[in-house]
Design a protein around this motif. Structure first.
Motif, short mmCIF file in Angstrom:
data_model
loop_
_atom_site.label_atom_id
_atom_site.label_comp_id
_atom_site.label_asym_id
_atom_site.label_seq_id
_atom_site.Cartn_x
_atom_site.Cartn_y
_atom_site.Cartn_z
N ALA A 62 -4.92 -1.25 -26.40
CA ALA A 62 -4.19 -0.06 -26.83
C ALA A 62 -4.86 0.65 -28.01
CB ALA A 62 -2.76 -0.43 -27.21
N ILE A 63 -5.81 0.00 -28.66
CA ILE A 63 -6.43 0.59 -29.86
C ILE A 63 -7.04 1.97 -29.58
CG2 ILE A 63 -8.34 0.31 -31.51
CD1 ILE A 63 -7.62 -2.68 -31.63
N PRO A 64 -7.79 2.16 -28.48
CA PRO A 64 -8.34 3.50 -28.23
C PRO A 64 -7.28 4.58 -28.01
CG PRO A 64 -9.54 1.85 -26.97
CD PRO A 64 -8.33 1.17 -27.52
N VAL A 65 -6.07 4.19 -27.60
CA VAL A 65 -5.00 5.18 -27.44
C VAL A 65 -4.72 5.87 -28.77
CG1 VAL A 65 -2.56 5.50 -26.85
CG2 VAL A 65 -3.96 3.93 -25.50
N VAL A 66 -4.85 5.12 -29.85
CA VAL A 66 -4.64 5.70 -31.18
C VAL A 66 -5.94 6.31 -31.72
CG1 VAL A 66 -3.93 5.23 -33.56
CG2 VAL A 66 -2.82 4.02 -31.67
N GLU A 67 -7.04 5.59 -31.59
CA GLU A 67 -8.30 6.04 -32.19
C GLU A 67 -8.82 7.35 -31.60
OE1 GLU A 67 -10.45 2.03 -33.91
OE2 GLU A 67 -11.06 2.75 -31.93
N THR A 68 -8.56 7.60 -30.34
CA THR A 68 -9.04 8.84 -29.71
C THR A 68 -8.19 10.06 -30.07
OG1 THR A 68 -7.73 8.36 -27.74
CG2 THR A 68 -10.06 7.68 -27.70
N GLY A 69 -7.01 9.81 -30.66
CA GLY A 69 -6.10 10.92 -30.98
C GLY A 69 -5.02 11.13 -29.94
N VAL A 70 -5.05 10.34 -28.87
CA VAL A 70 -4.08 10.48 -27.78
C VAL A 70 -2.65 10.31 -28.28
CG1 VAL A 70 -3.25 9.46 -25.62
CG2 VAL A 70 -5.69 9.76 -26.00
N ALA A 71 -2.42 9.26 -29.08
CA ALA A 71 -1.06 8.95 -29.54
C ALA A 71 -0.47 10.10 -30.34
CB ALA A 71 -1.07 7.66 -30.36
N ASP A 72 -1.29 10.72 -31.17
CA ASP A 72 -0.81 11.87 -31.95
C ASP A 72 -0.59 13.09 -31.07
OD1 ASP A 72 -0.70 10.55 -34.40
OD2 ASP A 72 -2.80 11.01 -34.87
N TYR A 73 -1.54 13.35 -30.20
CA TYR A 73 -1.48 14.57 -29.38
C TYR A 73 -0.25 14.57 -28.47
CZ TYR A 73 -3.06 18.41 -26.41
OH TYR A 73 -3.15 19.60 -25.74
N TYR A 74 0.06 13.40 -27.90
CA TYR A 74 1.20 13.32 -26.99
C TYR A 74 2.47 12.79 -27.67
CZ TYR A 74 -2.14 14.24 -23.23
OH TYR A 74 -3.10 14.82 -22.42
N HIS A 75 2.43 12.73 -29.00
CA HIS A 75 3.61 12.37 -29.81
C HIS A 75 4.17 11.00 -29.44
CE1 HIS A 75 3.46 16.49 -31.19
NE2 HIS A 75 3.55 16.92 -29.94
N PHE A 76 3.30 9.99 -29.41
CA PHE A 76 3.74 8.63 -29.13
C PHE A 76 4.52 8.09 -30.32
CE2 PHE A 76 0.78 6.71 -25.69
CZ PHE A 76 0.88 7.87 -24.93
N ASP A 77 5.73 7.58 -30.06
CA ASP A 77 6.48 6.90 -31.11
C ASP A 77 6.26 5.40 -30.98
OD1 ASP A 77 8.04 6.10 -28.97
OD2 ASP A 77 9.77 7.35 -29.51
N ASN A 78 6.98 4.61 -31.78
CA ASN A 78 6.79 3.15 -31.75
C ASN A 78 7.04 2.57 -30.36
OD1 ASN A 78 6.01 2.71 -34.42
ND2 ASN A 78 8.10 2.52 -35.15
N ALA A 79 8.09 3.04 -29.71
CA ALA A 79 8.42 2.50 -28.39
C ALA A 79 7.32 2.83 -27.37
CB ALA A 79 9.76 3.05 -27.92
N ASP A 80 6.73 4.00 -27.46
CA ASP A 80 5.64 4.37 -26.56
C ASP A 80 4.44 3.45 -26.74
OD1 ASP A 80 6.98 6.62 -25.46
OD2 ASP A 80 6.36 7.86 -27.16
N LEU A 81 4.04 3.25 -27.99
CA LEU A 81 2.88 2.40 -28.27
C LEU A 81 3.17 0.95 -27.92
CD1 LEU A 81 1.24 3.64 -31.59
CD2 LEU A 81 0.19 3.49 -29.33
N SER A 82 4.38 0.50 -28.20
CA SER A 82 4.76 -0.85 -27.84
C SER A 82 4.68 -1.05 -26.33
CB SER A 82 6.18 -1.14 -28.34
OG SER A 82 6.52 -2.49 -28.14
N LEU A 83 5.10 -0.04 -25.58
CA LEU A 83 5.05 -0.11 -24.12
C LEU A 83 3.61 -0.18 -23.60
CD1 LEU A 83 6.90 -0.05 -21.58
CD2 LEU A 83 6.53 2.42 -21.52
N CYS A 84 2.67 0.43 -24.32
CA CYS A 84 1.26 0.35 -23.93
C CYS A 84 0.73 -1.09 -24.04
CB CYS A 84 0.42 1.27 -24.82
SG CYS A 84 0.65 3.03 -24.49
#
Length: 344
Positions: A62-84
């Motif tokens: 899941a680290i690249p989901v954050v490092e690439t900017g994806v999590a910010d761009y698609y407004h991932f909250d804690n539950a979204d990232l946890s689900l990844c």
């Protein structure tokens, strides 16, 4: 014809399964406990046994989901990232959030390449039957991870049809992250195909434990990597119901640990834990691949390392010494951890 010699792995007895007053089965395996500086401090069996960590790698994947900017761009909250990071139970809380992630990336669930499998929860399966619905990849326990991979491919303007293949940039980024976090040469990582169709990574158990240890000390990493790691582990601990589901060990364990530890199960009886207080990483592999032994082994490791209080151990007792029951749901035996960790 030459027969290739296979190295004998010395596995240690970790868990006994009793029925009445007889030990009916024994689960052997390996444990590595490593600090955040990379030092092996405790072990059982062979801590250098090369294993596929399977879904225990999801927090790293899941680290690249954050490092690439994806999590910010698609407004991932804690539950979204946890689900990844999840191997979820396909409850509504899981499937609806997968659909939400895909919708934000302007994708549909038919883009998921994770395939299907029998559902863990009978009530979820019955509900699908009553609604006249089919089991689709949306209900795969790995659909959260796959939605994060798909969103990454979409955001990076990469093909979404082949995101699951080793040659795809999504998988190459993950491979580099695992190599960097485990500090293990990328060319020495054993590669296979996971149950959900994406690459699976084989490393020594001790290196997997080290990667988890490093996730407990994000400030020791580069700024970008540290922020990504802290965001992911915090999300897992803040929304543990996404990682597993109702009455699942990952969920119950992180609820009881209450922000002190994060943990993730992997198929074929793997379990990994990171402890934020001490900075240690723990990796467990049951040699026969039977997942029922991972929970008692994991709780016992935490007990021996004094990482859980008596109250917390009591709350996890049904995972620490699970009951063996018969068809009438009567207790007929139990699983008992039998190992003592050795000093490295």
């Amino acid at each position: 014809m030459k027969i290739k010699k296979v190295e004998t792995i010395v596995a240690e007895e970790l868990v006994q399964v009793t029925r009445g007053n007889l030990v009916e089965s024994i689960h052997k395996g390996h444990i590595a406990v490593v600090d955040f500086k990379g030092k092996l401090i405790k072990y059982a069996g062979d801590p250098y046994r090369t294993v596929y960590a399977r879904s225990s790698m999801k927090p790293l994947q899941a680290i690249p989901v954050v490092e690439t900017g994806v999590a910010d761009y698609y407004h991932f909250d804690n539950a979204d990232l946890s689900l990844c990071c999840a191997s979820h139970s396909a409850e509504k809380q899981h499937t609806e959030r997968v659909l939400s992630i895909l919708k934000r990336a302007e994708l549909y669930d038919d883009a998921l390449k994770c395939g299907t499998h029998p559902l863990r929860r009978e009530d979820v399966f019955k509900d699908l039957i009553l609604q006249g619905k089919e089991v689709t990849p949306l209900y795969n326990n790995c659909s959260g991870k796959h939605s994060g991979m798909l969103a990454t491919a979409k955001y990076m303007n990469e093909p979404t049809e082949t995101y699951h293949e080793l040659s795809h940039p999504v998988q190459q980024r993950i491979l580099r992250v695992i190599s960097e976090m485990a500090e293990y040469p990328i060319e020495e990582i054993k590669l296979g195909v996971d149950g959900c169709g994406v690459p699976v990574h084989g490393l020594p158990l001790e290196r997997i434990a080290y990667a988890y240890a490093k996730m407990t000390r994000p400030k020791e990493l580069s700024e970008t990597r540290g922020q990504a790691v802290e965001r992911i582990t915090s999300a897992m601990m803040a929304a543990p119901e996404m990682v597993g589901g109702t009455d699942r060990f990952c969920t119950n364990f992180m609820k009881v640990a209450n922000g002190k530890m994060f943990g993730k199960a992997g198929a074929e009886a793997v379990y990994c834990i990171g402890d934020l207080q001490t900075g240690v990483g723990i990796a467990i592999k049951i040699e026969d691949g039977f997942g029922r032994a991972t929970e008692p082994a994991a709780v016992e490791v935490l007990k021996q390392l004094n990482l859980l209080s008596n109250k917390e151990l009591e709350q996890l007792k049904h995972h620490h010494r699970p009951q063996v029951t018969n068809a009438r749901n009567e207790k007929v035996g139990e699983l008992i951890p039998t190992f003592t960790l050795k000093e490295a």
